[in-house]
Design a protein around this motif. Structure first.
Motif, PDB file in Angstrom:
ATOM      1  N   THR A 157      23.582  10.468  54.251  1.00  0.00           N
ATOM      2  CA  THR A 157      22.581   9.413  54.431  1.00  0.00           C
ATOM      3  C   THR A 157      21.389   9.691  53.511  1.00  0.00           C
ATOM      4  O   THR A 157      21.142  10.840  53.116  1.00  0.00           O
ATOM      5  N   ARG A 158      20.651   8.630  53.196  1.00  0.00           N
ATOM      6  CA  ARG A 158      19.493   8.769  52.299  1.00  0.00           C
ATOM      7  C   ARG A 158      18.255   9.263  53.058  1.00  0.00           C
ATOM      8  O   ARG A 158      17.233   9.542  52.443  1.00  0.00           O
ATOM      9  N   ASP A 159      18.336   9.349  54.385  1.00  0.00           N
ATOM     10  CA  ASP A 159      17.140   9.524  55.212  1.00  0.00           C
ATOM     11  C   ASP A 159      16.239  10.678  54.763  1.00  0.00           C
ATOM     12  O   ASP A 159      15.027  10.548  54.741  1.00  0.00           O
ATOM     13  N   LYS A 160      16.847  11.788  54.387  1.00  0.00           N
ATOM     14  CA  LYS A 160      16.034  12.968  54.055  1.00  0.00           C
ATOM     15  C   LYS A 160      15.359  12.851  52.689  1.00  0.00           C
ATOM     16  O   LYS A 160      14.591  13.724  52.298  1.00  0.00           O
ATOM     17  N   PHE A 161      15.659  11.774  51.945  1.00  0.00           N
ATOM     18  CA  PHE A 161      15.108  11.659  50.592  1.00  0.00           C
ATOM     19  C   PHE A 161      13.759  10.938  50.565  1.00  0.00           C
ATOM     20  O   PHE A 161      13.118  10.888  49.515  1.00  0.00           O
ATOM     21  N   ALA A 162      13.331  10.382  51.672  1.00  0.00           N
ATOM     22  CA  ALA A 162      12.078   9.612  51.688  1.00  0.00           C
ATOM     23  C   ALA A 162      10.941  10.495  51.181  1.00  0.00           C
ATOM     24  O   ALA A 162      10.823  11.661  51.566  1.00  0.00           O
ATOM     25  N   GLY A 163      10.142   9.936  50.265  1.00  0.00           N
ATOM     26  CA  GLY A 163       8.989  10.667  49.736  1.00  0.00           C
ATOM     27  C   GLY A 163       9.343  11.685  48.667  1.00  0.00           C
ATOM     28  O   GLY A 163       8.460  12.392  48.172  1.00  0.00           O
ATOM     29  N   ARG A 164      10.632  11.775  48.294  1.00  0.00           N
ATOM     30  CA  ARG A 164      11.026  12.733  47.253  1.00  0.00           C
ATOM     31  C   ARG A 164      11.617  11.937  46.079  1.00  0.00           C
ATOM     32  O   ARG A 164      12.309  10.931  46.291  1.00  0.00           O
ATOM     33  N   HIS A 165      11.355  12.411  44.846  1.00  0.00           N
ATOM     34  CA  HIS A 165      11.925  11.701  43.698  1.00  0.00           C
ATOM     35  C   HIS A 165      13.368  12.175  43.486  1.00  0.00           C
ATOM     36  O   HIS A 165      13.640  13.373  43.431  1.00  0.00           O
ATOM     37  N   VAL A 166      14.286  11.207  43.349  1.00  0.00           N
ATOM     38  CA  VAL A 166      15.716  11.531  43.261  1.00  0.00           C
ATOM     39  C   VAL A 166      16.247  11.155  41.878  1.00  0.00           C
ATOM     40  O   VAL A 166      16.103  10.004  41.449  1.00  0.00           O
ATOM     41  N   VAL A 167      16.868  12.103  41.188  1.00  0.00           N
ATOM     42  CA  VAL A 167      17.573  11.819  39.937  1.00  0.00           C
ATOM     43  C   VAL A 167      19.049  11.654  40.280  1.00  0.00           C
ATOM     44  O   VAL A 167      19.657  12.555  40.865  1.00  0.00           O
ATOM     45  N   VAL A 168      19.597  10.488  39.949  1.00  0.00           N
ATOM     46  CA  VAL A 168      21.022  10.249  40.187  1.00  0.00           C
ATOM     47  C   VAL A 168      21.741  10.365  38.845  1.00  0.00           C
ATOM     48  O   VAL A 168      21.376   9.699  37.872  1.00  0.00           O
ATOM     49  N   VAL A 169      22.787  11.211  38.798  1.00  0.00           N
ATOM     50  CA  VAL A 169      23.531  11.447  37.559  1.00  0.00           C
ATOM     51  C   VAL A 169      24.917  10.824  37.691  1.00  0.00           C
ATOM     52  O   VAL A 169      25.627  11.112  38.660  1.00  0.00           O
ATOM     53  N   GLY A 170      25.323   9.993  36.714  1.00  0.00           N
ATOM     54  CA  GLY A 170      26.678   9.449  36.724  1.00  0.00           C
ATOM     55  C   GLY A 170      26.677   7.952  36.504  1.00  0.00           C
ATOM     56  O   GLY A 170      25.713   7.266  36.858  1.00  0.00           O
ATOM     57  N   GLU A 279      12.621  16.148  43.152  1.00  0.00           N
ATOM     58  CA  GLU A 279      12.894  17.077  44.262  1.00  0.00           C
ATOM     59  C   GLU A 279      14.384  17.094  44.611  1.00  0.00           C
ATOM     60  O   GLU A 279      14.837  17.980  45.339  1.00  0.00           O
ATOM     61  N   VAL A 280      15.116  16.070  44.126  1.00  0.00           N
ATOM     62  CA  VAL A 280      16.547  15.988  44.452  1.00  0.00           C
ATOM     63  C   VAL A 280      17.311  15.591  43.190  1.00  0.00           C
ATOM     64  O   VAL A 280      16.862  14.715  42.436  1.00  0.00           O
ATOM     65  N   ILE A 281      18.457  16.249  42.955  1.00  0.00           N
ATOM     66  CA  ILE A 281      19.402  15.790  41.925  1.00  0.00           C
ATOM     67  C   ILE A 281      20.724  15.476  42.635  1.00  0.00           C
ATOM     68  O   ILE A 281      21.298  16.343  43.294  1.00  0.00           O
ATOM     69  N   LEU A 282      21.147  14.227  42.511  1.00  0.00           N
ATOM     70  CA  LEU A 282      22.414  13.804  43.126  1.00  0.00           C
ATOM     71  C   LEU A 282      23.449  13.662  42.011  1.00  0.00           C
ATOM     72  O   LEU A 282      23.321  12.791  41.141  1.00  0.00           O
ATOM     73  N   TRP A 283      24.452  14.514  42.054  1.00  0.00           N
ATOM     74  CA  TRP A 283      25.508  14.504  41.031  1.00  0.00           C
ATOM     75  C   TRP A 283      26.617  13.548  41.493  1.00  0.00           C
ATOM     76  O   TRP A 283      27.422  13.898  42.358  1.00  0.00           O
ATOM     77  N   ALA A 284      26.646  12.350  40.909  1.00  0.00           N
ATOM     78  CA  ALA A 284      27.725  11.391  41.203  1.00  0.00           C
ATOM     79  C   ALA A 284      28.684  11.460  40.020  1.00  0.00           C
ATOM     80  O   ALA A 284      28.857  10.489  39.275  1.00  0.00           O
ATOM     81  N   THR A 285      29.264  12.632  39.830  1.00  0.00           N
ATOM     82  CA  THR A 285      29.970  12.951  38.590  1.00  0.00           C
ATOM     83  C   THR A 285      31.476  13.118  38.774  1.00  0.00           C
ATOM     84  O   THR A 285      32.140  13.731  37.937  1.00  0.00           O
TER      85      THR A 285
END
Ligand code: FAD
Length: 354
Positions: A157-170, A279-285
């Motif tokens: 879930t995305r819930d824990k990402f609130a207030g953090r910048h997320v880089v999505v890769v892929g 603060e977050v890197i999400l690897w959709a790779t």
């Protein structure tokens, strides 16, 4: 040790299709699946993944899925469908059973070592998918990152990402989907190696066939397969239009390195600085085939893949790979199950289909 004609490893779309055709052919077989429930990898996919605009599951052979509620998680819908399928055809699925290794067995048979004893089949259908082998690319500085890194396989879930910048890769469907979902609650940056592909119209069947042919050529050459589902392009839905208008789908080229507080380019991308703090890197790779348990059979080519023609491993015709390479889609998995069983009938000398 139990003698049997065929062991199928995995009860996803590919394994169930194979089991259906084996059962119709009257071939003595067992399906070993390590997942806790019916559903193959679908049971593990994040709750916001639904069937509809971007995802579609083809009917398994012999039993249509029927009308489903497109708002329910596909993890539930597909698990229920697969459970009904296993029941309807009385398929011999055993779970949870983990296959640890497949090696040469006695008297020209194979030996399948599992958490629930050994089987000795005359032929094997490997239908283990890719879900359990998420692919993480390596970038300099990755271990220095102070935030959280996760792969789509870990996403719930995305819930824990609130207030953090997320880089999505892929650049694939999962990246687009999760990016749009996360951008509703926090700021994001999208980074891809290749430009992403969107399609305005219906699914282009010719492009789909070309993608399958490309992957087929790779596995015939013994190379790692690559993805067929990625080639279909993401449909331009109202959500995509809204995300475009909001700048969420403005994509940057791949960064060069990871630093403790974000990602960095050696040369600034047009209109951007060299650093994006995150603060977050999400690897959709993506994912790679789960085939480590076949290692004792030495099927891997110098190119890094298993050479497969139709579904048959070229180095060992007793072994079939379904849901692998060109058949790693729900429709491809269906067809591969039928093809593998046709070959195995000939191998076992069973009478041909009427
Ligand atoms: P899986 O569904 O992965 O099943 C493999 C089974 O094997 C699992 O139950 C696993 O537990 C078991 N297993 C693995 N290793 C072992 C072992 N050693 N011992 C025992 N059991 C083992 N395709 C489409 O056509 N349409 C889509 O919309 C689509 N969306 C997708 C979305 C995502 C996020 C992903 C990752 C893929 C998607 N695909 C889609 C691809 C598609 O899901 C698969 O190609 C298809 O479902 C075939 O699955 P499978 O049977 O090969 O493997």
């Amino acid at each position: 040790m139990t003698d049997i004609d065929v062991v199928v490893i995995g009860a996803g779309q590919a394994g169930l299709s194979s089991a259906y055709f084996l059962s119709r052919a009257g071939i003595d077989s067992v399906v070993l699946d390590r997942s806790p429930r019916p559903g193959g990898a679908w049971q593990f996919r994040w709750p916001s993944l639904t069937l509809g605009a971007a995802h579609r599951v083809h009917d398994l052979p012999g039993l249509p899925m029927g009308v489903v509620d497109m708002t329910r998680p596909s993890s539930e819908v597909v698990s229920e469908y697969f459970a009904a399928y296993e029941r309807t055809f009385g398929l011999p699925v055993r779970r949870p059973v983990t296959v640890r290794a497949v090696r040469e067995g006695p008297a020209g048979r194979l030996l399948v070592e599992t958490s629930a004893g050994d089987w000795s089949p005359r032929a094997l259908i490997n239908a283990t998918g890719t879900w359990e082998r998420p692919f993480w690319p390596r970038y300099p500085g990755q271990e220095t990152f102070l935030g959280r890194q996760l792969h789509t396989a870990d996403y719930v879930t995305r819930d824990k990402f609130a207030g953090r910048h997320v880089v999505v890769v892929g650049a694939g469907a999962s990246a687009v989907q999760l990016l749009m979902e996360i951008a509703e609650i926090t700021t994001t940056t999208w980074v891809t190696r290749r430009p992403p592909v969107f399609r305005e119209g219906p699914f282009d069947e010719e492009a789909g066939r070309a993608a399958v042919a490309r992957v087929d050529a790779r596995v015939r050459a013994g190379l790692p397969p690559g993805s067929v589902v990625g080639a279909t392009g993401y449909p331009v839905t109202p959500q995509v239009r809204a995300a475009r208008a909001a700048g969420v789908l403005d994509r940057l080229p791949m960064f060069d390195r990871i630093v403790p507080d974000g990602v960095r380019w050696d040369a600034a991308p047009a209109g951007h600085g060299r650093l994006v703090r995150a603060e977050v890197i999400l690897w959709a790779t993506g994912f790679r085939p789960v085939v480590g348990h076949l290692a004792p059979l030495h099927l891997r080519e110098p190119g890094g893949g298993i050479r497969v023609e139709d579904t048959r491993a070229v180095l060992d015709p007793r072994v079939h790979l379904v849901g692998y390479g060109p058949s790693a889609s729900t429709i491809g998995a269906n067809r591969a199950g039928r093809t593998a069983v046709q070959h195995i009938r000939r191998l076992l000398g069973a009478p041909m289909a009427a």
